[in-house]
Design a protein around this motif. Structure first.
Motif, mmCIF file in Angstrom:
data_model
loop_
_atom_site.group_PDB
_atom_site.id
_atom_site.type_symbol
_atom_site.label_atom_id
_atom_site.label_comp_id
_atom_site.label_asym_id
_atom_site.label_seq_id
_atom_site.Cartn_x
_atom_site.Cartn_y
_atom_site.Cartn_z
ATOM 1 N N LEU A 45 4.274 -2.499 1.846
ATOM 2 C CA LEU A 45 3.061 -2.882 1.112
ATOM 3 C C LEU A 45 2.909 -2.137 -0.221
ATOM 4 O O LEU A 45 2.158 -2.561 -1.090
ATOM 5 C CB LEU A 45 1.824 -2.623 1.986
ATOM 6 C CG LEU A 45 1.688 -3.540 3.202
ATOM 7 C CD1 LEU A 45 0.659 -3.005 4.184
ATOM 8 C CD2 LEU A 45 1.295 -4.947 2.742
ATOM 9 N N PHE A 46 3.596 -1.004 -0.339
ATOM 10 C CA PHE A 46 3.469 -0.204 -1.570
ATOM 11 C C PHE A 46 4.856 0.092 -2.155
ATOM 12 O O PHE A 46 5.243 1.251 -2.285
ATOM 13 C CB PHE A 46 2.736 1.116 -1.280
ATOM 14 C CG PHE A 46 1.302 0.942 -0.866
ATOM 15 C CD1 PHE A 46 0.283 0.965 -1.811
ATOM 16 C CD2 PHE A 46 0.966 0.725 0.458
ATOM 17 C CE1 PHE A 46 -1.045 0.785 -1.423
ATOM 18 C CE2 PHE A 46 -0.356 0.543 0.853
ATOM 19 C CZ PHE A 46 -1.367 0.574 -0.097
ATOM 20 N N PRO A 47 5.602 -0.952 -2.523
ATOM 21 C CA PRO A 47 6.986 -0.711 -2.955
ATOM 22 C C PRO A 47 7.088 0.169 -4.204
ATOM 23 O O PRO A 47 8.077 0.867 -4.390
ATOM 24 C CB PRO A 47 7.524 -2.122 -3.240
ATOM 25 C CG PRO A 47 6.321 -2.988 -3.378
ATOM 26 C CD PRO A 47 5.247 -2.374 -2.552
ATOM 27 N N LEU A 145 -13.382 -2.576 -3.745
ATOM 28 C CA LEU A 145 -12.414 -3.062 -4.740
ATOM 29 C C LEU A 145 -11.162 -3.442 -3.980
ATOM 30 O O LEU A 145 -10.380 -2.579 -3.604
ATOM 31 C CB LEU A 145 -12.019 -1.912 -5.655
ATOM 32 C CG LEU A 145 -12.691 -1.700 -6.993
ATOM 33 C CD1 LEU A 145 -11.931 -0.650 -7.759
ATOM 34 C CD2 LEU A 145 -12.840 -2.977 -7.773
ATOM 35 N N GLU A 146 -10.941 -4.723 -3.731
ATOM 36 C CA GLU A 146 -9.745 -5.049 -2.938
ATOM 37 C C GLU A 146 -9.068 -6.339 -3.355
ATOM 38 O O GLU A 146 -7.968 -6.632 -2.930
ATOM 39 C CB GLU A 146 -10.098 -5.107 -1.448
ATOM 40 C CG GLU A 146 -11.138 -6.150 -1.116
ATOM 41 C CD GLU A 146 -11.366 -6.313 0.376
ATOM 42 O OE1 GLU A 146 -10.604 -5.747 1.172
ATOM 43 O OE2 GLU A 146 -12.315 -7.016 0.737
ATOM 44 N N LYS A 147 -9.749 -7.130 -4.211
ATOM 45 C CA LYS A 147 -9.168 -8.430 -4.514
ATOM 46 C C LYS A 147 -8.487 -8.420 -5.874
ATOM 47 O O LYS A 147 -8.957 -7.772 -6.813
ATOM 48 C CB LYS A 147 -10.268 -9.487 -4.506
ATOM 49 C CG LYS A 147 -10.958 -9.643 -3.165
ATOM 50 C CD LYS A 147 -11.711 -10.967 -3.101
ATOM 51 C CE LYS A 147 -12.520 -11.060 -1.832
ATOM 52 N NZ LYS A 147 -13.870 -10.488 -1.956
ATOM 53 N N LYS A 148 -7.416 -9.213 -5.959
ATOM 54 C CA LYS A 148 -6.650 -9.322 -7.195
ATOM 55 C C LYS A 148 -7.572 -9.717 -8.371
ATOM 56 O O LYS A 148 -7.468 -9.173 -9.465
ATOM 57 C CB LYS A 148 -5.553 -10.364 -6.968
ATOM 58 C CG LYS A 148 -4.622 -10.534 -8.112
ATOM 59 C CD LYS A 148 -3.538 -11.531 -7.756
ATOM 60 C CE LYS A 148 -2.810 -12.074 -8.953
ATOM 61 N NZ LYS A 148 -3.561 -12.465 -10.099
ATOM 62 N N GLU A 149 -8.517 -10.643 -8.100
ATOM 63 C CA GLU A 149 -9.406 -11.086 -9.189
ATOM 64 C C GLU A 149 -10.222 -9.906 -9.723
ATOM 65 O O GLU A 149 -10.484 -9.817 -10.924
ATOM 66 C CB GLU A 149 -10.419 -12.150 -8.713
ATOM 67 C CG GLU A 149 -9.827 -13.383 -8.055
ATOM 68 C CD GLU A 149 -9.536 -13.160 -6.581
ATOM 69 O OE1 GLU A 149 -10.485 -13.146 -5.794
ATOM 70 O OE2 GLU A 149 -8.345 -12.987 -6.216
ATOM 71 N N GLN A 150 -10.658 -9.006 -8.790
ATOM 72 C CA GLN A 150 -11.427 -7.837 -9.244
ATOM 73 C C GLN A 150 -10.544 -6.919 -10.090
ATOM 74 O O GLN A 150 -10.971 -6.408 -11.121
ATOM 75 C CB GLN A 150 -11.931 -7.035 -8.037
ATOM 76 C CG GLN A 150 -12.949 -7.741 -7.166
ATOM 77 C CD GLN A 150 -13.233 -6.898 -5.922
ATOM 78 O OE1 GLN A 150 -12.312 -6.501 -5.209
ATOM 79 N NE2 GLN A 150 -14.498 -6.630 -5.655
ATOM 80 N N THR A 176 -8.370 4.563 -0.498
ATOM 81 C CA THR A 176 -7.442 3.522 -0.049
ATOM 82 C C THR A 176 -7.372 2.445 -1.134
ATOM 83 O O THR A 176 -6.301 2.002 -1.552
ATOM 84 C CB THR A 176 -7.954 2.888 1.272
ATOM 85 O OG1 THR A 176 -7.860 3.873 2.299
ATOM 86 C CG2 THR A 176 -7.145 1.667 1.664
ATOM 87 N N ASN A 177 -8.554 2.054 -1.628
ATOM 88 C CA ASN A 177 -8.577 1.025 -2.667
ATOM 89 C C ASN A 177 -7.950 1.522 -3.964
ATOM 90 O O ASN A 177 -7.324 0.747 -4.693
ATOM 91 C CB ASN A 177 -10.011 0.552 -2.908
ATOM 92 C CG ASN A 177 -10.568 -0.092 -1.648
ATOM 93 O OD1 ASN A 177 -9.812 -0.578 -0.808
ATOM 94 N ND2 ASN A 177 -11.873 -0.058 -1.485
ATOM 95 N N ALA A 178 -8.097 2.816 -4.236
ATOM 96 C CA ALA A 178 -7.457 3.384 -5.431
ATOM 97 C C ALA A 178 -5.938 3.228 -5.319
ATOM 98 O O ALA A 178 -5.255 2.886 -6.292
ATOM 99 C CB ALA A 178 -7.825 4.857 -5.576
ATOM 100 N N ALA A 179 -5.417 3.437 -4.104
ATOM 101 C CA ALA A 179 -3.964 3.319 -3.906
ATOM 102 C C ALA A 179 -3.520 1.864 -4.088
ATOM 103 O O ALA A 179 -2.459 1.598 -4.684
ATOM 104 C CB ALA A 179 -3.590 3.807 -2.505
ATOM 105 N N ILE A 180 -4.323 0.946 -3.601
ATOM 106 C CA ILE A 180 -3.965 -0.478 -3.720
ATOM 107 C C ILE A 180 -3.998 -0.894 -5.193
ATOM 108 O O ILE A 180 -3.120 -1.607 -5.696
ATOM 109 C CB ILE A 180 -4.912 -1.350 -2.851
ATOM 110 C CG1 ILE A 180 -4.723 -0.985 -1.374
ATOM 111 C CG2 ILE A 180 -4.681 -2.835 -3.081
ATOM 112 C CD1 ILE A 180 -5.728 -1.587 -0.423
#
Ligand code: FBP
Length: 549
Positions: A45-47, A145-150, A176-180
């Motif tokens: 998930l985090f390549p 904060l989790e969606k691509k649109e955001q 977690t969201n910061a990492a994503i």
């Protein structure tokens, strides 16, 4: 704005930085890292941000010329003392790197980032907030904060302001969201670094390299002051049992720390309740037994500390919540259409037999709260469940029964308290003022080193602040896969109270004595000026966890 005498004096406090951060630094890479669990899934998930090395800052005798940095900052989630100092440290850090650096604050949390609401944080604004509590400099929020649109929407404002790095100050969910976000911006080559900062009074965002989250120290000192005051009142009037619920959504670190500071008669630790597979009635019986034993000595008074998350840790209730979460996530519209008076029956009819029975046995108020809206991260809003009243009512009933059986012959009169908001915005203790300023200043150094997906790490915290070690750790290192809102998601693993750790073991050694004998300790208010042993002590939890290392 009118200021108190303490506010004016406190504005002049100069937080102490780790010695290494007082000049130019270079980042020294440690070993590559792996996530705490589920390595294959997290790596997939985090390549772009998985496996990065730990970083430690060392003095740089030959620094190159600094470049101006434009940085954005977000405060996310519940308030925690010291947030303003993280921002002040970040501001001073980027200005030190280059005086033309600029800092932009997004208003009211991640929502401000997505909606392009921001202010530039200039020196006059920053100076108003040095060493103050609260998050009011820019406000905070719980938008997830989790969606691509955001992420894409946020990137527009970052590009417009030429912001090259975003600092997210938050708890486990926000980091977690910061990492994503870091992973996504790296993947699309957005040219924006993302750095996290460990915030939460709950104390559950910690590991070997993040020794504590900021705000825990101050909040627990504020609660312990008030618990001590209640204990003294209780020991003076000798007629009430005080049931005190303490914040800390999930883990019981706050209750344990306050217990160690004030030595109450009972302090419940949710993690132990779960490990011992206790029922709600077991918890009640334990308290009732302490009340009865104290009554034998003529002591019809006492204090009970209750962690906010207790209900969720009672194994039967935990199972029920897991099924409810999945059920409500999958049937939100259908459930919303059921009239409130019918909701309890509706839930009972749709749950598995075992969970339906547990649900049916819960008092109305608790059952209702378990089906109300989750917070944006999918958590039950445990701060709204009045566990302190629930427990005292049940203890009262149990004692009445014991009286009938001739096993109790005392008086039981209960008072209730909930401490949470009282401590979240307190002026930071010297520890938190220094720690937060260092975390922010250190985040500026991480940005200057060009890294992304890292959390600001300042450690060696039981030593004087000048000896603290500064660096960064990849956020992916703290992650595992967990079920959220019915789906498996990568999240930072919460640090619960370790029943084999020194803080709990010390507590467990002493609690029987505290139960029967009145051993209250009165910590008094946080002191900002005076001798170091009064003003600069870190939490007892931190001391027990790290002083032996
Ligand atoms: P964070 O994890 O966001 O730091 O929040 C901590 C906390 O204070 C919990 O102890 C409490 O359960 C929760 O926030 C209450 O939040 P809110 O005031 O938004 O309901």
């Amino acid at each position: 704005m009118k200021k108190s005498a303490l506010q004016k004096a406190r504005a002049n406090y100069q937080p102490k930085l780790p010695i290494v951060l007082t000049g130019a630094v270079k980042a020294v890479e440690g070993k590559p890292t792996t996530s705490v669990a589920d390595q294959d899934e997290i790596k997939k998930l985090f390549p772009n941000t998985y496996g990065l090395p730990e970083l430690k800052f060392e003095k740089n005798p030959n620094p190159g010329p600094g470049k101006p940095l434009n940085v954005g900052v977000i405060l996310s989630g519940g308030q925690a003392p010291g947030g303003h100092n993280v921002i002040c440290g970040l501001f001073d850090g980027i200005k030190k790197i280059h005086r033309d650096s600029r800092l932009f604050g997004f208003i009211m949390g991640p929502g401000g980032f997505v909606d392009h609401k921001y202010i530039e944080l200039t020196a006059p604004i920053i100076n108003e907030y040095r060493n103050t509590g609260g998050f009011d400099i820019i406000g905070s929020g719980r938008t997830k904060l989790e969606k691509k649109e955001q992420f894409d929407k946020g990137l527009e404002i970052l590009k417009e302001l030429d912001i090259k790095a975003l600092v997210i100050i938050g708890g486990d969910d926000s980091n977690t969201n910061a990492a994503i976000l870091a992973e996504y911006y790296k993947e699309i080559n957005a040219g924006v670094q993302v750095i996290g900062c460990p915030k939460t009074i709950d104390g559950d965002l910690k590991n070997d390299l993040i020794e504590t989250s900021f705000g825990f120290d101050t909040a627990t000192k504020v609660y312990s002051e008030v618990i001590g005051n209640i204990e003294r009142d209780c020991n003076s009037a000798k007629k009430y049992w005080h049931f005190i619920k303490l914040m800390g959504r999930s883990a019981s670190h706050i209750a344990l720390e306050c217990g160690l500071q004030t030595q109450p008669n009972v302090c419940i630790i949710s993690e132990e309740v779960e490990a011992k597979n206790m029922t709600l009635q077991d918890v009640v019986d334990n308290i009732a037994n302490v009340v009865a034993r104290r009554a034998e000595d003529g002591n019809n008074f006492g204090t009970v500390l209750i962690p906010e998350g207790l209900i969720e840790f009672i194994p039967a209730v935990k199972k029920l919540i897991a099924e409810l979460n999945d059920f409500l996530a999958a049937n939100a519209a259908e459930f919303a259409a059921v009239a409130p008076a019918q909701q309890r029956t509706f839930i009972i009819e749709h749950l598995s037999k075992e969970n339906a029975e547990v649900y049916a046995s819960l008092p109305e108020g608790v059952a209702r709260q378990l089906t109300l809206d989750r917070d944006p991260h999918g958590n039950v809003q445990v701060s709204l469940i009045e566990t302190e009243k629930l427990l005292s009512e049940m203890v009262g009933k149990r004692l009445a029964k014991m009286k009938e059986e001739g096993k109790y012959n005392g008086k039981f009169s209960a008072l209730h308290h909930f401490f949470g908001y009282e401590g979240r915005c307190a002026d930071p203790s010297n520890f938190d003022a220094d720690y937060c300023y260092a975390l922010g200043y250190n985040a500026a150094q991480l940005i200057n080193s060009g890294v992304t997906g890292y959390m600001s790490s300042v450690r060696n915290l039981v030593k004087p602040s000048v000896q603290w070690i500064a660096g960064g750790i990849p956020i992916t290192m703290m992650m595992n896969m967990e079920r959220r809102n019915g789906e498996l998601k990568p999240v930072i693993q919460k640090a619960l109270v370790d029943l084999n750790g020194r803080p709990f073991k010390k507590f467990a050694e002493m609690r029987d004595n505290w139960a029967l004998n009145t051993c209250y300790v009165y910590p008094g208010p946080i002191q900002y000026f005076g001798p170091a042993e009064v003003c600069d002590q870190p939490s007892i939890t931190l001391q027990y966890e790290h002083s032996a290392k």
